[in-house]
Design a protein around this motif. Structure first.
Motif, PDB file in Angstrom:
ATOM      1  N   HIS A 194       0.812  -1.220   0.000  1.00  0.00           N
ATOM      2  CA  HIS A 194       0.000   0.000   0.000  1.00  0.00           C
ATOM      3  C   HIS A 194       0.847   1.273   0.000  1.00  0.00           C
ATOM      4  N   VAL A 195       2.165   1.154   0.110  1.00  0.00           N
ATOM      5  CA  VAL A 195       3.022   2.340   0.171  1.00  0.00           C
ATOM      6  C   VAL A 195       3.138   2.934  -1.228  1.00  0.00           C
ATOM      7  N   ARG A 196       2.584   4.098  -1.410  1.00  0.00           N
ATOM      8  CA  ARG A 196       2.642   4.744  -2.723  1.00  0.00           C
ATOM      9  C   ARG A 196       2.363   6.226  -2.572  1.00  0.00           C
ATOM     10  N   ARG A 197       2.981   6.992  -3.456  1.00  0.00           N
ATOM     11  CA  ARG A 197       2.733   8.425  -3.465  1.00  0.00           C
ATOM     12  C   ARG A 197       1.376   8.718  -4.095  1.00  0.00           C
ATOM     13  N   MET A 198       0.698   9.728  -3.550  1.00  0.00           N
ATOM     14  CA  MET A 198      -0.655  10.039  -4.008  1.00  0.00           C
ATOM     15  C   MET A 198      -0.695  11.303  -4.851  1.00  0.00           C
TER      16      MET A 198
END
Length: 474
Positions: free
Chosen positions: A68-72
């Protein structure tokens, strides 16, 4: 069950931001409120570094999945920040504390904080209200009352109030004749009952106009949505306000966010840098959590690079001798001013309008004060109060017909801002930061706050009221 206003307001704010999962913690009493599963970082290289550091940490930590680690994506405008998703907000555990621990060692090497919570910024009666307004007869006097002086458009001090908008009939209140800005979007519900916090910006403008008649006051409804906005969006809204109207002499801001970080809010970095390069003085509320946890942007006043840029304001009780029970406190609060049971305009004078209380009063002060504070008096039952359904208690309704009494650092703030403006007019000073510094240097008044004697500002037209100490039960 004793009402827990922070919890009550948390659910109220969550309903107003239905697409944003929110959480509290780690200590509910500190008033920390932020977006669940998201950290806020500066866009660019730092964002990439944090994203990689968190994903690596989660890979090595049992029970946490890095997927789930991601830039938005970067925020719109020039705020210079981006949000990084560090977990699935639908899961029970909030992963933000784990993510922040993952970058602490790297921060030591980089020399500054790289990531933080995406706090909820709220008007200073929103997440933990000082109290709710109490009706005052339209024939009653304002407190502080109108100061002597006249309005001169050529020399008027420009004050920008960033808050909720103006009620539709505000010009019916004589002191607001030179006030303009955004209209309150929605004042009442389908039954004609005032929404919570309607009139907050109008009340502030009325205090400013009373203390400093020679002012051009502009009220921007930046905080209409239950008085709450995410930190990641807040700077953009502040930029919109100053871009629309130009940088004023003074910004009166009765909003902020509690944070244990000691260097400010990442989401406000860009705005604070630009503010510092201007001549504008930011006068900001210290918050109503009864805590010494810094409340930003007021707490910027304690940072050397912003000492002349920000004036942080705590609230005094009705006699002016000590702090109001709800007022935040600490070395980051530069000055205190009257902020309990002030009287100003809530609506204009075009007719009565009903209001239903949202919170119940307490049997004793929720902050442990030993005087008849606004926690206890007047007595009322509110809609949001925990346990009300089990008792069948009916919420109390009142009618507002112009004036109200209201308490909070929200209202001590325009008192201080007005006194800076009044000094600029009285002494012909054009630099608001110089005027603010000289005002503080000239005051000899002191109040006792948590055992310390601190500077206090009192308008000449403010009327102190002796405090009442409740009798002990027999």
């Amino acid at each position: 069950m004793a009402p827990q206003r922070f919890h009550e307001q948390f659910h109220h704010i969550q309903r107003s931001l239905p697409d944003v999962p929110l959480t509290m913690g780690p200590d509910d009493s500190a008033g920390l409120l932020y977006e669940k599963g998201v950290v806020l970082v500066r866009d660019g290289e730092e964002a990439r570094f944090v994203e990689d550091a968190v994903r690596t940490h989660f890979t090595a930590t049992a029970g946490l999945v890095p997927d789930h680690v991601r830039r938005m994506g970067p925020q719109a405008g020039r705020t210079g920040v981006t949000r990084i998703r560090v977990g699935d907000p639908a899961e029970g555990e909030d992963t933000v504390p784990h993510a922040l621990r993952a970058v602490r060692e790297a921060e030591g090497r980089r020399g500054r904080r790289l990531a933080g919570r995406n706090h909820v910024v709220h008007i200073a009666v929103n997440a933990c209200p000082g109290d709710e307004p109490v009706p005052v007869a339209r024939t009653g006097p304002a407190n502080p009352a109108a100061a002597e002086g006249s309005y001169d458009p050529a020399t008027a001090v420009g004050v920008l109030v960033v808050d909720t908008g103006l009620v539709h009939d505000h010009l019916s209140y004589p002191l607001l004749a030179h006030t303009s800005g955004d209209a309150q979007l929605t004042e009442t519900d389908g039954d004609g009952v005032l929404h919570q916090y309607v009139g907050h910006g109008t009340f502030i403008a009325g205090i400013l106009a009373a203390v400093a008649p020679n002012t051009d006051i502009t009220v921007r409804g930046t905080l209409e949505d239950a008085g709450a906005v995410l930190e990641s969006d807040f700077a953009g809204k502040l930029f919109e306000a100053v871009d629309r109207d130009g940088w004023p002499d003074i910004i009166s801001l009765s909003a902020g966010a509690a944070s244990e970080d000691t260097d400010g809010l990442i989401g406000l970095d860009a705005f604070m840098r630009e503010l510092s390069a201007q001549r504008t003085l930011l006068v900001a509320a210290a918050g109503n959590n009864g805590s010494d946890i810094p409340f930003w942007p007021a707490a910027y006043a304690a940072l050397p690079e912003y000492a002349d840029t920000v004036l942080s304001v705590g609230a005094l009780r009705t006699d002016g001798e000590s702090e109001a029970c709800f007022s935040n406190h600490g070395p980051w609060v530069r000055v205190h001013a009257p902020g309990e049971r002030l009287t100003s305009a809530l609506t204009g004078f075009t007719g009565p309008v009903p209001y239903v209380y949202q919170h119940s009063s307490y049997d004793s002060c929720r902050f442990g004060a030993d005087y008849a504070c606004t926690c206890q008096y007047p007595r009322h039952t509110g809609v949001l109060s925990e346990g009300r359904e089990s008792t069948g208690a009916k919420p109390d309704q009142v009618m507002f017909d112009g004036l109200a009494q209201w308490s909070g650092t929200s209202f001590a703030t325009p008192v201080a801002a007005g006194l800076v403006a009044a000094r600029m007019t009285a002494y012909g000073e054009r630099d608001p930061r110089t005027a603010g510094a000289r005002l503080l240097a000239a005051t000899t008044d002191r109040a006792q706050v948590r055992g310390a004697h601190v500077p206090a500002l009192f308008p000449p037209t403010w009327r102190p009221v002796p405090v009442v100490v409740p009798a002990l039960p027999a």
